[in-house]
Design a protein around this motif. Sequence first.
Motif, PDB file in Angstrom:
ATOM      1  N   PHE A  91      -1.249  19.704 -23.759  1.00 18.11           N
ATOM      2  CA  PHE A  91      -2.162  18.663 -23.322  1.00 18.11           C
ATOM      3  C   PHE A  91      -3.501  19.322 -23.031  1.00 18.11           C
ATOM      4  CE2 PHE A  91       1.884  16.567 -22.205  1.00 18.11           C
ATOM      5  CZ  PHE A  91       1.671  15.317 -22.804  1.00 18.11           C
ATOM      6  N   ASN A  92      -4.554  18.519 -22.949  1.00 21.30           N
ATOM      7  CA  ASN A  92      -5.847  19.101 -22.604  1.00 21.30           C
ATOM      8  C   ASN A  92      -5.865  19.640 -21.180  1.00 21.30           C
ATOM      9  OD1 ASN A  92      -5.772  16.290 -21.758  1.00 21.30           O
ATOM     10  ND2 ASN A  92      -7.908  16.562 -21.152  1.00 21.30           N
ATOM     11  N   THR A  93      -4.854  19.245 -20.377  1.00 23.22           N
ATOM     12  CA  THR A  93      -4.765  19.708 -18.988  1.00 23.22           C
ATOM     13  C   THR A  93      -3.783  20.855 -18.810  1.00 23.22           C
ATOM     14  OG1 THR A  93      -3.091  18.010 -18.578  1.00 23.22           O
ATOM     15  CG2 THR A  93      -5.379  17.437 -18.079  1.00 23.22           C
ATOM     16  N   THR A  94      -3.162  21.330 -19.902  1.00 24.74           N
ATOM     17  CA  THR A  94      -2.151  22.384 -19.787  1.00 24.74           C
ATOM     18  C   THR A  94      -2.476  23.558 -20.699  1.00 24.74           C
ATOM     19  OG1 THR A  94      -0.693  21.645 -21.583  1.00 24.74           O
ATOM     20  CG2 THR A  94      -0.427  20.578 -19.428  1.00 24.74           C
ATOM     21  N   GLU A  95      -1.768  24.645 -20.463  1.00 21.28           N
ATOM     22  CA  GLU A  95      -1.788  25.761 -21.404  1.00 21.28           C
ATOM     23  C   GLU A  95      -0.982  25.389 -22.647  1.00 21.28           C
ATOM     24  OE1 GLU A  95      -3.659  28.274 -20.818  1.00 21.28           O
ATOM     25  OE2 GLU A  95      -4.122  27.807 -18.726  1.00 21.28           O
ATOM     26  N   ASN A 132      10.869  24.040 -22.997  1.00 22.01           N
ATOM     27  CA  ASN A 132       9.802  25.013 -23.226  1.00 22.01           C
ATOM     28  C   ASN A 132       8.635  24.612 -22.329  1.00 22.01           C
ATOM     29  OD1 ASN A 132       8.345  27.140 -24.329  1.00 22.01           O
ATOM     30  ND2 ASN A 132       9.065  26.704 -26.396  1.00 22.01           N
ATOM     31  N   PHE A 133       8.584  25.214 -21.160  1.00 26.92           N
ATOM     32  CA  PHE A 133       7.657  24.770 -20.121  1.00 26.92           C
ATOM     33  C   PHE A 133       6.306  25.480 -20.234  1.00 26.92           C
ATOM     34  CE2 PHE A 133      11.715  23.490 -18.401  1.00 26.92           C
ATOM     35  CZ  PHE A 133      11.426  22.282 -17.786  1.00 26.92           C
ATOM     36  N   THR A 134       5.276  24.711 -19.945  1.00 22.59           N
ATOM     37  CA  THR A 134       3.924  25.253 -19.851  1.00 22.59           C
ATOM     38  C   THR A 134       3.337  24.847 -18.505  1.00 22.59           C
ATOM     39  OG1 THR A 134       1.755  25.347 -20.939  1.00 22.59           O
ATOM     40  CG2 THR A 134       2.874  23.219 -20.910  1.00 22.59           C
ATOM     41  N   ASN A 146       1.511  22.830 -11.624  1.00 19.97           N
ATOM     42  CA  ASN A 146       2.705  22.134 -12.111  1.00 19.97           C
ATOM     43  C   ASN A 146       3.163  22.693 -13.445  1.00 19.97           C
ATOM     44  OD1 ASN A 146       2.839  20.201  -9.938  1.00 19.97           O
ATOM     45  ND2 ASN A 146       1.080  19.170 -10.869  1.00 19.97           N
ATOM     46  N   GLU A 147       4.464  22.564 -13.695  1.00 24.16           N
ATOM     47  CA  GLU A 147       5.044  22.929 -14.985  1.00 24.16           C
ATOM     48  C   GLU A 147       5.434  21.664 -15.731  1.00 24.16           C
ATOM     49  OE1 GLU A 147       8.266  25.669 -14.441  1.00 24.16           O
ATOM     50  OE2 GLU A 147       6.918  27.386 -14.626  1.00 24.16           O
TER      51      GLU A 147
END
Length: 286
Positions: A91-95, A132-134, A146-147
């Motif tokens: 997402f644009n908010t995540t790695e 598969n967490f980011t 947050n993950e």
Amino acid sequence: MKQNKYIILLMLSFCATYLQAQSGWTREAKGFYIQATASYFSSNDYYTTEGRLADQGSTFNSSGLLLYGEYGISNRLTAIVDVPLVRLNSFNTTETVGGVGNIQLAVKYKLLKKFPLSLQVALDIPSNNGENFTQSKSPDDFGQINEINLPLSDGEFNVWTTLAASHGFANGKTYASAFTSVNFRTESFSNQLQVGVEVGHLFFDKLYLIGKLKIQEKLSSEINNQSGSFLYGEGTTFTNIGITSMYKLNDHLNLVANYSDYAGFLVERKNIYDGGTISLGLSFEY
């Protein structure tokens, strides 16, 4: 023979694009085909499991490098492998999280000698357990990072069974195909039905253009609400339209480009991000 060569080349050259082709033709014995394709998708329009456009506020991005291959075991039996070598989700908010997607192994058998009608059975092998967490790029209101699970695999085995028929027209440059396919899923996921058609034509003896239409429906009135991420595809329905082009660089090498997008005029968009996918690749056949 020239007509058949054109049509067979055309059909086998688009199986690895994002909007996957299905045809009644099989590859000639000992002939092979390889295609490498890079794809990109980005959207902030998410349709819920009820078909409502949600205000997500975040943009989902996905890209990948896919490798597809075929080998003619005989004139009526073809072996197929489809491997997403690299998939990148964010997402644009995540790695960004990356890895290998589901690996598909298939065999296709031509049922009739004089008419291109085929039956294909494909096994989707999960590359991981669906986790598969980011991490988010910035902390939330409580100061925590947050993950988020952005799976590269749905974590379960799928068996796709596809019946496809094709017809080549007398000019040797135009074809039409239709298929129906059922995905038998495990791990309490609901089964899926796909139906599609496509029409292609060769221009200037160099450029193929193909129009495609595909719908997907679920084969159960209930869905597994514990399935988590939309990337598992649980309860996902859609209409998909696309156009593919292939330019013949020489007798064996081709440049392939594809654009596909979703619509809601036949089947509602549910549990899916709505947007266009662009792909570009090279194919080699002998």
